[in-house]
Enzyme design. Structure first.
Site, PDB file in Angstrom:
ATOM      1  N   ASP A 103      -7.378  -7.828   4.601  1.00  0.00           N
ATOM      2  CA  ASP A 103      -6.586  -6.821   5.325  1.00  0.00           C
ATOM      3  C   ASP A 103      -7.145  -5.430   5.053  1.00  0.00           C
ATOM      4  OD1 ASP A 103      -4.917  -8.890   6.069  1.00  0.00           O
ATOM      5  OD2 ASP A 103      -3.477  -8.505   4.449  1.00  0.00           O
TER       6      ASP A 103
HETATM    7  N1  URA Z   1      -3.869 -12.471   1.735  1.00  0.00           N
HETATM    8  C1  URA Z   1      -3.364 -11.360   2.295  1.00  0.00           C
HETATM    9  O1  URA Z   1      -2.168 -11.261   2.489  1.00  0.00           O
HETATM   10  N2  URA Z   1      -4.209 -10.383   2.617  1.00  0.00           N
HETATM   11  C2  URA Z   1      -5.541 -10.431   2.415  1.00  0.00           C
HETATM   12  O2  URA Z   1      -6.254  -9.484   2.722  1.00  0.00           O
HETATM   13  C3  URA Z   1      -6.049 -11.597   1.826  1.00  0.00           C
HETATM   14  C4  URA Z   1      -5.202 -12.602   1.500  1.00  0.00           C
END
Ligand code: URA
Length: 237
Positions: A103
């Site tokens: 993310d």
């Molecule tokens: N899980 C998440 O919620 N975000 C990420 O970036 C990776 C794993």
């Protein structure tokens, strides 16, 4: 056999347009002869290509470990947002893309490569490649949560999540944990904590399969994978 411009790009002499300029300027020779046509076919295993006085060593694939900082998106290009590929020098780009996504606000280990086959093998849900994260959580993470993570959680998908290993480092109103998941669903870690009434406030990926984030890298820095790291990722899949 392959096109000379592609060969030069993949050998690290820049993007297609930059390579074209080098050719136009007469800075490239093939077996000692000046080469100006980007479409000229060369034998990457036999011909000697020299660019700006430097012998081009063909390496079909590149593997980069990036410490992704928060605030950049896991994509190759975007009109508005800064991407992980924007963090690389031109020579390092060579058609690489991120293997999976973190993310925008997540930090940590991201593998970038132009080896589509390895990327596919690491991402395919069938392989269940382990991913370990460090996270800080708003909410008290307890032993009961650890057991729920192990049993699998309902995060609004058809099936429960696969068993995940939760390690509680600090159990307070603001908790610190490490978690290892065996799948890569969208917002997986955040949704798992939401499912138990907590909220992820900081997330950093520490490892993916056998690949571990190099502790000497700072956020935004990257390096090529070692032969050993490439070999063990390939063996894993
Ligand atoms: N899980 C998440 O919620 N975000 C990420 O970036 C990776 C794993």
């Amino acid at each position: 056999m392959m096109r000379l411009d592609r060969f030069l790009c993949e050998s690290g002499f820049g993007a297609r347009s930059e390579v074209k300029t080098l050719l136009k300027k007469g800075l490239v020779t093939v077996n000692g002869e000046k080469a100006k046509r980007p479409e000229q076919k060369i034998d990457e295993n036999a011909d000697t290509v020299v660019c700006r006085g430097q012998k081009a060593e063909y390496a079909a694939f590149i593997y980069i470990m990036l410490y992704k900082p928060a605030g950049v998106i896991s994509a190759t290009g975007d009109r508005r947002e800064k991407t992980v590929v924007d963090l690389l020098d031109t020579e390092a780009r060579r058609g690489v893309f991120p293997v999976g996504r973190l993310d925008k606000d997540t930090e940590g280990l991201l593998l970038l490569t132009n080896d589509g086959e390895l990327a596919h093998r690491l991402l395919t849900p069938r392989k269940h490649v382990d991913k370990t994260y460090y996270a800080e959580i708003s909410g008290k993470v307890t032993e009961d949560h650890r057991i729920q993570f192990l049993k699998g959680l309902d995060i609004g998908e058809k099936k429960l999540t696969l068993p995940a290993r939760l390690e509680i480092l600090e159990s307070k109103a603001h908790s610190k944990i490490r978690v290892t998941v065996h799948e890569g669903k969208y917002h997986q870690v955040k949704r798992m904590f939401e499912a138990v009434g907590c909220r992820v406030v900081y997330l950093k990926r520490l490892s993916m399969g056998t690949l571990v984030l190099d502790p000497s890298l700072k956020a935004g820095e990257y390096r090529n994978l070692t032969e050993e790291e490439i070999k063990s990722l390939k063996e894993l899949t």
